[in-house]
Design an enzyme around this catalytic site. Structure first.
Site, short mmCIF file in Angstrom:
data_model
loop_
_atom_site.label_atom_id
_atom_site.label_comp_id
_atom_site.label_asym_id
_atom_site.label_seq_id
_atom_site.Cartn_x
_atom_site.Cartn_y
_atom_site.Cartn_z
N ARG A 147 0.87 -1.18 0.00
CA ARG A 147 0.00 0.00 0.00
C ARG A 147 0.90 1.23 0.00
O ARG A 147 1.85 1.29 0.79
CB ARG A 147 -0.89 -0.01 1.26
CG ARG A 147 -1.92 1.09 1.27
CD ARG A 147 -2.69 1.14 2.60
NE ARG A 147 -2.03 2.02 3.56
CZ ARG A 147 -2.62 2.50 4.66
NH1 ARG A 147 -3.88 2.17 4.93
NH2 ARG A 147 -1.97 3.28 5.49
N TYR A 159 -3.52 11.35 5.24
CA TYR A 159 -3.66 10.07 5.93
C TYR A 159 -2.57 9.08 5.53
O TYR A 159 -2.20 8.98 4.36
CB TYR A 159 -5.03 9.43 5.63
CG TYR A 159 -5.03 7.98 5.99
CD1 TYR A 159 -5.19 7.59 7.31
CD2 TYR A 159 -4.75 7.01 5.04
CE1 TYR A 159 -5.10 6.27 7.68
CE2 TYR A 159 -4.66 5.68 5.39
CZ TYR A 159 -4.83 5.32 6.71
OH TYR A 159 -4.72 4.00 7.06
N ASP A 210 -5.25 3.78 -0.01
CA ASP A 210 -6.37 4.02 0.90
C ASP A 210 -6.76 5.50 0.83
O ASP A 210 -5.98 6.36 1.23
CB ASP A 210 -5.94 3.65 2.33
CG ASP A 210 -7.10 3.57 3.31
OD1 ASP A 210 -8.20 4.05 2.96
OD2 ASP A 210 -6.89 3.03 4.41
N HIS A 212 -9.27 6.61 2.50
CA HIS A 212 -9.68 6.81 3.89
C HIS A 212 -10.92 7.70 4.05
O HIS A 212 -10.93 8.67 4.81
CB HIS A 212 -8.51 7.34 4.72
CG HIS A 212 -8.45 6.74 6.09
ND1 HIS A 212 -8.95 7.37 7.20
CD2 HIS A 212 -8.00 5.56 6.53
CE1 HIS A 212 -8.78 6.60 8.26
NE2 HIS A 212 -8.22 5.47 7.88
N GLU A 236 -9.09 1.85 -1.67
CA GLU A 236 -9.80 1.54 -0.43
C GLU A 236 -10.58 2.74 0.10
O GLU A 236 -10.12 3.88 -0.01
CB GLU A 236 -8.76 1.10 0.61
CG GLU A 236 -9.33 0.87 2.00
CD GLU A 236 -8.24 0.48 2.99
OE1 GLU A 236 -7.13 0.08 2.56
OE2 GLU A 236 -8.49 0.57 4.20
N GLU A 262 -13.47 -1.60 6.76
CA GLU A 262 -12.75 -1.80 8.02
C GLU A 262 -13.55 -1.29 9.22
O GLU A 262 -13.32 -1.73 10.34
CB GLU A 262 -11.36 -1.13 7.97
CG GLU A 262 -11.39 0.38 7.87
CD GLU A 262 -10.00 0.98 7.69
OE1 GLU A 262 -9.20 0.41 6.93
OE2 GLU A 262 -9.72 2.01 8.31
N ARG A 283 -13.59 -5.49 3.71
CA ARG A 283 -12.49 -5.37 4.68
C ARG A 283 -12.91 -5.58 6.12
O ARG A 283 -12.18 -5.27 7.06
CB ARG A 283 -11.82 -4.01 4.52
CG ARG A 283 -11.00 -3.98 3.25
CD ARG A 283 -10.23 -2.74 3.02
NE ARG A 283 -9.56 -2.17 4.16
CZ ARG A 283 -8.48 -2.69 4.75
NH1 ARG A 283 -7.95 -3.79 4.31
NH2 ARG A 283 -7.93 -2.07 5.79
N GLU A 339 -4.26 -7.37 5.13
CA GLU A 339 -3.42 -6.23 5.53
C GLU A 339 -2.51 -6.68 6.67
O GLU A 339 -2.94 -7.38 7.58
CB GLU A 339 -4.31 -5.07 6.00
CG GLU A 339 -3.53 -3.83 6.39
CD GLU A 339 -4.44 -2.67 6.82
OE1 GLU A 339 -5.61 -2.93 7.16
OE2 GLU A 339 -3.98 -1.53 6.79
N TRP A 402 -12.03 11.82 8.74
CA TRP A 402 -10.59 11.57 8.85
C TRP A 402 -10.26 10.26 8.23
O TRP A 402 -10.40 9.42 7.85
CB TRP A 402 -10.14 11.52 10.31
CG TRP A 402 -8.69 11.18 10.38
CD1 TRP A 402 -7.63 12.00 10.12
CD2 TRP A 402 -8.12 9.89 10.65
NE1 TRP A 402 -6.45 11.32 10.22
CE2 TRP A 402 -6.73 10.02 10.55
CE3 TRP A 402 -8.68 8.64 10.98
CZ2 TRP A 402 -5.87 8.96 10.76
CZ3 TRP A 402 -7.83 7.58 11.18
CH2 TRP A 402 -6.43 7.74 11.08
#
Ligand code: EZ4
Ligand code: CO
Length: 402
Positions: A147, A159, A210, A212, A236, A262, A283, A339, A402
């Site tokens: 990643r 991030y 990602d 995020h 992601e 996630e 995820r 991951e 975030w």
């Protein structure tokens, strides 16, 4: 066999972890992770005050019944605190069953579907050049998937950058910090990053990224389309996923594979994403999505829709979760990738574990149960420290995801 009690262990060997240790009348015990980054003590109390008393006297082999009892019996369903607490019990019971039967947990889940678990590491840098060097370092270590995250000119606290030697540690001690964010600068920079990485390393390495949760669906559609020639393994969390429908808009604009989940805590968070084939990887993880028992149901739903698993595995998931994830990953047919962010030496010392990395793959080990333990004496030397994930604000001060 009967459960005689359970202990909640909160410790901070470099970062906070909540661990559940379930004891039985035959001396066998099991471990479950109950860590919820920035809200650790809420789960510790949920377990200590409301779950542990319900476990005493139950047969630890009745894993499904225990799951249903805790889920339906609370009346209040789902949510990260509840589902993390249930996950800790569930994983501890699978651990007990494996130890009692003298076999690794993957054998209780249908056995091995593969010989090793493909994993990805986390390269990041303050500049494009630093990020190129970080990717090279992972390739030297044998990783086949990386990643890549990078500070963006004008947005130094983007991030996923820095904070750990091989990885990225976002939570900081004390009250939450605030990071500045600019979607415009980010969208201008990310294509340059991946064009450079492909130019440098070619197409043999799987590259992931990602976003995020920071984009809108139309911004994500643009980015996905713009990155298509870079052939990402996945993009992601392009948008926050409370609105599952929003992924349809992204899908209409790009063939870049999408990963999300996630922060999901139940099958219902991804039901539409899966059955409408709006994503490629889910995820959800053992610790935040109700344990091995519930995650298997998510994977089973995903399989006929060509959605594969890509479990969250950042350092706020303890080695207990990583071990549980690897048994799940090894067994589930529609596994995609895992991951893998390495824990600190202090964390590894508190949680001795059998899993190991070799040639880009992780292996859970062949011992009974999960193959992970906790050194309670050492854990005591690292008491809980308040720590939080950052908050993001756009350049004009507006709060952003975030
Ligand atoms: O921000 O685990 O893909 N990994 C991630 C992580 C999450 C943290 C939040 O606790 O997005 O870095
Ligand atoms: Co993520």
């Amino acid at each position: 066999m009967k459960i005689t009690g359970a202990k909640v262990i909160v410790c901070s060997p470099g970062r906070n972890f909540v661990t559940l240790k379930v004891h039985t009348d035959e001396g066998v015990y099991g471990l479950g992770d109950a860590t919820l980054n920035g809200r650790e003590l809420a789960v510790a109390s949920y377990l200590d005050d409301h779950v542990v008393p319900l476990l005493v006297g139950r047969d630890p082999f009745d894993v499904e019944d225990c799951w249903q009892y805790l889920y339906k019996g609370a009346y209040w369903r789902r949510g990260p605190v509840t589902m993390t607490a249930i996950a800790a019990v569930d994983v501890a019971l699978w651990d007990i069953k494996g130890k009692a039967l003298g076999t690794p947990v993957y054998n209780l889940l249908g056995g091995r579907s593969r010989t090793g678990v493909l994993c990805y590491g986390h390269a990041s840098g303050a500049t494009l050049e630093e990020t190129v060097d970080a990717v090279a370092r992972y390739l030297d270590l044998g990783y086949r998937a990386v990643r890549a995250q990078c500070s963006v000119p004008g947005v130094p606290s983007a991030y996923g950058v820095g904070g750990a030697e091989l990885g990225y540690e976002p939570a900081t001690r004390g009250l939450p910090s605030e990071d500045a964010w600019s979607t415009e600068e980010y969208l201008r920079f990310v294509p340059r990053l991946f064009e450079r990485l492909r130019g440098e390393f070619g197409f043999d390495v799987a590259l992931l990224h990602d976003a995020h949760h920071r984009l809108t669906p139309i911004e994500a559609g643009w980015l996905g389309r713009r990155l298509e020639d870079c052939r990402l393994f996945w993009l992601e969390d392009p948008v926050p996923a409370e609105l599952q429908d929003s992924f349809r808009l992204i899908r209409e604009h790009t063939t870049t594979p999408l990963a999300v989940g996630e922060v999901f805590n139940s099958l219902y968070d991804c039901q539409q994403l899966i059955t409408e084939q709006l994503i490629d990887y889910v995820r959800a993880t053992v610790v935040h999505a109700g344990g091995i028992t519930h995650l298997r149901k998510i994977a089973a739903l995903a399989e006929p829709y060509h959605v594969r698993t890509g479990c969250h595995g950042a350092t706020d998931l303890s080695p207990v979760s990583m071990a549980a994830a690897l048994h799940f990953d090894l067994s589930v047919h529609n596994f995609g990738i895992q991951e893998y962010m390495r824990h600190s030496a202090d964390t590894d010392a508190v949680f001795p574990h059998a899993y190991r990395f070799a040639d880009g793959y992780l292996h859970p080990g062949e011992g009974p149960g999960l193959g992970v333990d906790i050194d309670e004496h050492l854990a005591q030397r690292h008491p809980y420290v308040p720590a939080y994930l950052p908050v993001a604000r756009r350049l004009d001060g507006t709060v952003h995801s975030w």
